[in-house]
Scaffold this motif. Structure first.
Motif, PDB file in Angstrom:
ATOM      1  N   ASP A  10       0.507  -1.237  -0.042  1.00 21.29           N
ATOM      2  CA  ASP A  10       0.168   0.018   0.074  1.00 21.29           C
ATOM      3  C   ASP A  10       0.817   1.435   0.055  1.00 21.29           C
ATOM      4  N   ARG A  11       1.989   1.417  -0.763  1.00 17.04           N
ATOM      5  CA  ARG A  11       2.704   2.497  -0.864  1.00 17.04           C
ATOM      6  C   ARG A  11       2.216   3.481  -1.996  1.00 17.04           C
ATOM      7  N   PRO A  12       1.785   4.654  -1.253  1.00 22.32           N
ATOM      8  CA  PRO A  12       0.976   5.521  -2.349  1.00 22.32           C
ATOM      9  C   PRO A  12       2.317   6.338  -3.108  1.00 22.32           C
ATOM     10  N   ILE A  13       1.542   7.023  -4.388  1.00 17.69           N
ATOM     11  CA  ILE A  13       2.318   7.918  -4.873  1.00 17.69           C
ATOM     12  C   ILE A  13       3.032   8.809  -4.103  1.00 17.69           C
ATOM     13  N   LEU A  14       4.418   9.266  -4.426  1.00 22.23           N
ATOM     14  CA  LEU A  14       5.071  10.309  -3.679  1.00 22.23           C
ATOM     15  C   LEU A  14       5.188  11.147  -4.950  1.00 22.23           C
ATOM     16  N   ALA A  15       5.289  12.607  -4.446  1.00 20.13           N
ATOM     17  CA  ALA A  15       5.963  13.758  -5.591  1.00 20.13           C
ATOM     18  C   ALA A  15       6.662  14.798  -4.997  1.00 20.13           C
ATOM     19  N   ALA A  16       7.690  15.076  -5.931  1.00 17.94           N
ATOM     20  CA  ALA A  16       8.404  16.307  -5.655  1.00 17.94           C
ATOM     21  C   ALA A  16       8.307  17.163  -6.405  1.00 17.94           C
ATOM     22  N   ILE A  17       7.684  18.554  -5.950  1.00 15.85           N
ATOM     23  CA  ILE A  17       7.554  19.604  -6.985  1.00 15.85           C
ATOM     24  C   ILE A  17       8.633  20.710  -6.798  1.00 15.85           C
ATOM     25  N   PHE A 170      -3.217  17.343  -7.162  1.00 15.67           N
ATOM     26  CA  PHE A 170      -2.979  16.000  -6.559  1.00 15.67           C
ATOM     27  C   PHE A 170      -4.163  15.911  -5.352  1.00 15.67           C
ATOM     28  N   LEU A 171      -5.033  14.694  -5.561  1.00 17.36           N
ATOM     29  CA  LEU A 171      -6.097  14.482  -4.804  1.00 17.36           C
ATOM     30  C   LEU A 171      -5.793  13.947  -3.324  1.00 17.36           C
ATOM     31  N   GLY A 172      -4.468  13.279  -3.052  1.00 15.10           N
ATOM     32  CA  GLY A 172      -4.328  12.435  -2.257  1.00 15.10           C
ATOM     33  C   GLY A 172      -5.364  11.360  -2.216  1.00 15.10           C
ATOM     34  N   ASP A 173      -6.086  10.956  -1.145  1.00 13.31           N
ATOM     35  CA  ASP A 173      -7.132   9.971  -1.326  1.00 13.31           C
ATOM     36  C   ASP A 173      -8.554  10.442  -0.857  1.00 13.31           C
ATOM     37  N   ALA A 174      -8.478  11.593  -1.095  1.00 16.63           N
ATOM     38  CA  ALA A 174      -9.963  12.539  -0.888  1.00 16.63           C
ATOM     39  C   ALA A 174     -10.972  11.880  -1.248  1.00 16.63           C
ATOM     40  N   LEU A 175     -11.117  11.351  -2.435  1.00 15.06           N
ATOM     41  CA  LEU A 175     -12.115  10.638  -3.186  1.00 15.06           C
ATOM     42  C   LEU A 175     -12.276   9.295  -2.767  1.00 15.06           C
ATOM     43  N   GLY A 176     -11.608   8.759  -1.965  1.00 17.35           N
ATOM     44  CA  GLY A 176     -11.797   7.274  -1.599  1.00 17.35           C
ATOM     45  C   GLY A 176     -12.789   6.975  -0.484  1.00 17.35           C
ATOM     46  N   ILE A 206      -4.569  15.266 -13.087  1.00 18.78           N
ATOM     47  CA  ILE A 206      -4.909  14.869 -11.862  1.00 18.78           C
ATOM     48  C   ILE A 206      -4.654  13.534 -11.248  1.00 18.78           C
ATOM     49  N   VAL A 207      -4.035  13.685 -10.120  1.00 21.13           N
ATOM     50  CA  VAL A 207      -3.347  12.453  -9.608  1.00 21.13           C
ATOM     51  C   VAL A 207      -3.956  12.088  -7.954  1.00 21.13           C
ATOM     52  N   GLU A 208      -4.372  10.861  -8.273  1.00 17.13           N
ATOM     53  CA  GLU A 208      -4.993   9.957  -7.124  1.00 17.13           C
ATOM     54  C   GLU A 208      -3.934   9.330  -6.417  1.00 17.13           C
ATOM     55  N   SER A 209      -3.722   9.336  -4.925  1.00 17.97           N
ATOM     56  CA  SER A 209      -2.539   8.571  -4.539  1.00 17.97           C
ATOM     57  C   SER A 209      -2.263   7.110  -5.098  1.00 17.97           C
ATOM     58  N   HIS A 210      -3.109   6.497  -5.085  1.00 17.53           N
ATOM     59  CA  HIS A 210      -3.300   5.183  -5.207  1.00 17.53           C
ATOM     60  C   HIS A 210      -3.667   4.677  -6.692  1.00 17.53           C
ATOM     61  N   GLY A 211      -3.772   5.463  -7.646  1.00 23.52           N
ATOM     62  CA  GLY A 211      -4.065   5.191  -8.858  1.00 23.52           C
ATOM     63  C   GLY A 211      -3.006   5.720 -10.011  1.00 23.52           C
ATOM     64  N   VAL A 212      -3.319   5.838 -11.171  1.00 23.14           N
ATOM     65  CA  VAL A 212      -2.497   6.153 -12.083  1.00 23.14           C
ATOM     66  C   VAL A 212      -2.677   7.821 -12.625  1.00 23.14           C
ATOM     67  N   PRO A 213      -1.901   8.726 -12.716  1.00 24.06           N
ATOM     68  CA  PRO A 213      -2.103   9.881 -13.202  1.00 24.06           C
ATOM     69  C   PRO A 213      -3.032  10.053 -14.506  1.00 24.06           C
ATOM     70  N   MET A 214      -4.154  10.906 -14.559  1.00 23.47           N
ATOM     71  CA  MET A 214      -4.748  11.073 -15.568  1.00 23.47           C
ATOM     72  C   MET A 214      -4.949  12.634 -16.200  1.00 23.47           C
ATOM     73  N   SER A 215      -4.969  12.730 -17.264  1.00 28.50           N
ATOM     74  CA  SER A 215      -5.458  13.948 -17.928  1.00 28.50           C
ATOM     75  C   SER A 215      -6.800  14.476 -17.184  1.00 28.50           C
ATOM     76  N   GLY A 216      -6.930  15.611 -17.432  1.00 27.53           N
ATOM     77  CA  GLY A 216      -8.477  16.246 -16.737  1.00 27.53           C
ATOM     78  C   GLY A 216      -9.417  15.586 -17.835  1.00 27.53           C
ATOM     79  N   GLU A 217      -9.414  15.342 -18.879  1.00 27.91           N
ATOM     80  CA  GLU A 217     -10.519  14.704 -19.593  1.00 27.91           C
ATOM     81  C   GLU A 217     -10.363  13.348 -19.233  1.00 27.91           C
ATOM     82  N   GLU A 218      -9.428  12.691 -19.200  1.00 29.42           N
ATOM     83  CA  GLU A 218      -9.503  11.196 -18.799  1.00 29.42           C
ATOM     84  C   GLU A 218     -10.359  10.959 -17.427  1.00 29.42           C
ATOM     85  N   PHE A 219      -9.864  11.964 -16.476  1.00 37.39           N
ATOM     86  CA  PHE A 219     -10.584  11.988 -15.159  1.00 37.39           C
ATOM     87  C   PHE A 219     -12.040  12.091 -15.197  1.00 37.39           C
ATOM     88  N   ARG A 220     -12.452  12.901 -15.970  1.00 44.36           N
ATOM     89  CA  ARG A 220     -14.042  13.315 -15.988  1.00 44.36           C
ATOM     90  C   ARG A 220     -14.718  12.035 -16.456  1.00 44.36           C
TER      91      ARG A 220
END
Length: 274
Positions: A10-17, A170-176, A206-220
């Protein structure tokens, strides 16, 4: 730069900005080993190492790597409160069983903690240095990141991180769904509010922490059925058969996909008892 999620422990996505002056780390990782893996990858790619950290919520897989970074961390005040309650625990098997019994973690989380840390669990909880209530901004130099509290079913302290100039959210797990303290569940109104918030940023990625990054259109497109399901549950409540009929009509299909059937169970569990 991101490091993708790994599902074995259960390792989530990590990001460095990275901006012109400093780098911000989104979430700490689920262990020092997870943190070190990302640090080595940043060095290998010549990315400036993080000087500050932003936490999306308190759950173990996003915070138990904090001790390995040694940098200031910013978090919602409820994230800080939750972590402070965990500081004195010994993380033995008995401790994990008590946490499950008290609804603080789930059996799945306990299993993953055992896998990630082994039998001799040297888990040191670090509390955030910077606490906020609604939102906080980080100017990295030409890049501004905004950490915003949104709450939701998954965790009341959930935050999202918006990178303005890059238009990345980055949505974290907010939508879970909720995962601790009972069956997994969604509250339709809360889900729809979060979905509207996410759409409102009009992000390119748009990036969810346990998913695959999606374009805004793909996410919708990916969330279209879930949004409709939440709206139908809002209208018809406990009438499961009516909800299924309405969704079949919406999808123009004789049956619902497995993910939406599971989602229906979550939304039904989130309804007020009749």
């Amino acid at each position: 730069m991101i490091m993708h999620a790994e599902h074995e422990t259960d390792r989530p996505i990590l990001a460095a900005i990275t901006g012109e002056r400093r780098t911000l780390l989104m979430d700490a990782g689920n262990s020092p080993a997870h943190a070190e893996l990302f640090r080595r990858e940043l060095k290998r790619r010549g990315v400036r190492l993080p000087e500050i950290m932003a936490l999306t919520h308190w759950h173990w897989d996003h915070t138990f790597g904090m001790q390995a970074w040694g940098i200031p961390a910013a978090a919602h005040e409820e994230t800080a409160r939750a972590l402070s309650l965990l500081r004195e625990l010994d993380w033995s098997d008995g401790c994990l069983l008590s946490l499950i019994s008290d609804g603080i973690i789930s059996e799945e989380s306990a299993t993953d903690i055992r896998k990630e840390f082994g039998s001799g669990r040297d888990i040191r909880i670090t509390e955030p240095d910077i606490r906020f209530r609604d939102r906080i901004e980080f100017d990295l130099g030409g890049v501004v990141c905004e950490l915003v509290h949104v709450g939701g079913d998954h965790s009341a302290d959930s935050c999202i991180l918006h990178v303005r100039e890059d238009r990345v959210l980055f949505l974290g797990d907010a939508l879970g769904p909720s995962v601790y303290g009972g069956p997994r569940k969604y509250t339709s109104a809360a889900f729809l509010k979060l979905l509207s918030t996410a759409y409102g940023y009009n992000a390119h990625w748009i990036v969810e922490s346990h998913g695959v990054p999606m374009s805004g259109e793909e996410f919708r497109r990916d969330l279209e059925g879930w949004g409709e399901l939440a709206q139908v549950v809002e209208r018809f409540g406990h009438d499961r058969e009516r909800v299924i009929r309405e969704m079949k009509d919406f999808l123009k299909s004789d049956q619902l996909p497995k993910d939406l059937l599971q989602g229906l169970d979550y939304f039904m569990a989130g309804l007020e008892p009749v």
